[in-house]
Design a protein around this motif. Sequence first.
Motif, mmCIF file in Angstrom:
data_model
loop_
_atom_site.group_PDB
_atom_site.id
_atom_site.type_symbol
_atom_site.label_atom_id
_atom_site.label_comp_id
_atom_site.label_asym_id
_atom_site.label_seq_id
_atom_site.Cartn_x
_atom_site.Cartn_y
_atom_site.Cartn_z
ATOM 1 N N ARG A 370 -11.769 14.228 13.631
ATOM 2 C CA ARG A 370 -11.555 14.539 12.206
ATOM 3 C C ARG A 370 -10.842 13.384 11.521
ATOM 4 O O ARG A 370 -10.179 12.587 12.194
ATOM 5 N N PRO A 371 -10.990 13.273 10.168
ATOM 6 C CA PRO A 371 -10.365 12.164 9.443
ATOM 7 C C PRO A 371 -8.855 12.374 9.275
ATOM 8 O O PRO A 371 -8.394 13.522 9.252
ATOM 9 N N VAL A 372 -8.096 11.295 9.210
ATOM 10 C CA VAL A 372 -6.645 11.379 8.963
ATOM 11 C C VAL A 372 -6.435 11.636 7.471
ATOM 12 O O VAL A 372 -6.842 10.830 6.642
ATOM 13 N N PRO A 373 -5.818 12.772 7.091
ATOM 14 C CA PRO A 373 -5.609 13.031 5.659
ATOM 15 C C PRO A 373 -4.493 12.147 5.109
ATOM 16 O O PRO A 373 -3.569 11.804 5.860
ATOM 17 N N PRO A 374 -4.543 11.775 3.843
ATOM 18 C CA PRO A 374 -3.447 11.008 3.249
ATOM 19 C C PRO A 374 -2.150 11.807 3.379
ATOM 20 O O PRO A 374 -2.186 13.044 3.369
ATOM 21 N N SER A 376 0.187 12.603 1.436
ATOM 22 C CA SER A 376 0.486 13.556 0.357
ATOM 23 C C SER A 376 -0.267 14.875 0.539
ATOM 24 O O SER A 376 0.076 15.887 -0.055
ATOM 25 N N GLU A 377 -1.299 14.885 1.377
ATOM 26 C CA GLU A 377 -2.101 16.117 1.553
ATOM 27 C C GLU A 377 -1.803 16.835 2.860
ATOM 28 O O GLU A 377 -2.457 17.813 3.218
ATOM 29 N N ARG A 378 -0.810 16.389 3.650
ATOM 30 C CA ARG A 378 -0.567 17.042 4.945
ATOM 31 C C ARG A 378 0.376 18.231 4.828
ATOM 32 O O ARG A 378 1.227 18.237 3.938
#
Length: 378
Positions: A370-374, A376-378
């Motif tokens: 899965r992609p690493v979320p920015p 600010s979105e974790r």
Amino acid sequence: MAEEKKKVLTGAGLRGQIAGQTSLCTVGKEGAGLTYRGYDVRDLAKNCKSFEEVAYLLWYGKLPNQAELDAYVERLKGMRDLPQALKEVLERIPADAHPMDVMRTGVSVLGTLEPELSFDQQLDVADRLLASMPAMLLYWYHFSHNGKRIDCMTDEPDLAGHFLALLHGKSPSDLHREVMNVSLTLYAEHEFNASTFTGRVCASTLSDLYSCVTGAIGSLRGPLHGGANEAAMDLIDRFQTPDEAVAELKAMMERKELIMGFGHAIYRESDPRNEVIKGYSEKLADEVGDKVIYPVSCAIEKLMWDEKKLFPNADFFHASAYRFMGIPTPLFTPIFVCSRVTGWAAHVFEQRANNRIIRPSADYIGEEQRPVPPISER
Ligand SMILES: CC(=O)SCCNC(=O)CCNC(=O)[C@H](O)C(C)(C)COP(=O)(O)OP(=O)(O)OC[C@H]1O[C@@H](n2cnc3c(N)ncnc32)[C@H](O)[C@@H]1OP(=O)(O)O
Ligand SMILES: O=C([O-])CC(=O)C(=O)O
């Protein structure tokens, strides 16, 4: 995933998996046996008068004749002392440190002072470790507990006597010397047990012998492995009578607690080392007039078999045998180290002789990629 595969891979401790070859030892053939290079351990315990014969067998590939043994004993005697720099490190370790941590540190420090620069030196390093381990432990023990700097050299004719003489400040009786030689023989080697496997994995990276032994000590320390002889003593010490032991053990079993010194990963019917050390424990109990520890131990043994079909492993009756010889409980597992260093080093030599880095695979059971979320979105 098929159920069978899942059982093998998850939480099954690699039980039953062949992880390599060895010509050193068989464990549990026909359910119960133990051999070192083809000799039954009970035969070795009965007929080898000194543990040095067993060390020689494991490291040099054959039982020594008298001349070879005499020369080997003399060689080891000359290697018993510690370098001053190691003594200074040991003096800084507090009295409440676990003696297994002292052994691990002692081996590691010796590795910085007398490093293994080439595998051609492996037998010299192994002999040096074997000869100096009793002093490593007992120099620290006497200094940290009584402020006493002991002389690390004794004239004892074997390592068993040397250990007891360093501990008690006098030469042991014939019986105590015999028990110690037998004990070191029983503990010497045991195929791919956790600590030996640790050492072999380390050896497979072409690391040095001190690192392999240091890692192996760390694995032996745990109560599911070598630490069980101390844990068994702590358990036995809780009871004044066999009846008290039986009542509490039943309650422990109900609570599904582990009973230390019982059961085994490989043996199914009995541990062949037990009958030998139990016999000596009984003899020593008579010698000291014990009316508690040995009967309590026997009551626990009977209950465990009657209720759970679990038998004592090598550690259980070692606890009482060591106690009867006046050995403090925290030194029990380090004695195992003084013996098992022979098995560990023999496996390192074997690994080095036919090496490929040990690197199994894992069955991945985590998240899909899965992609690493920015942030600010974790
Ligand atoms: C020198 C040595 O290292 S010898 C080993 C020293 N260690 C000990 O004495 C610690 C106590 N013993 C144990 O923890 C285990 O018996 C071990 C670690 C030695 C072996 O573990 P395993 O191979 O997983 O044991 P095994 O598969 O035979 O266990 C079967 C069942 O008996 C139980 N059992 C095994 N040993 C014990 C014990 N000592 N006390 C209570 N129950 C036990 C297990 O929990 C298991 O129960 P389950 O089927 O309900 O899960
Ligand atoms: O083989 C094992 O798993 C543990 C053992 O008895 C030993 O190392 O002596």
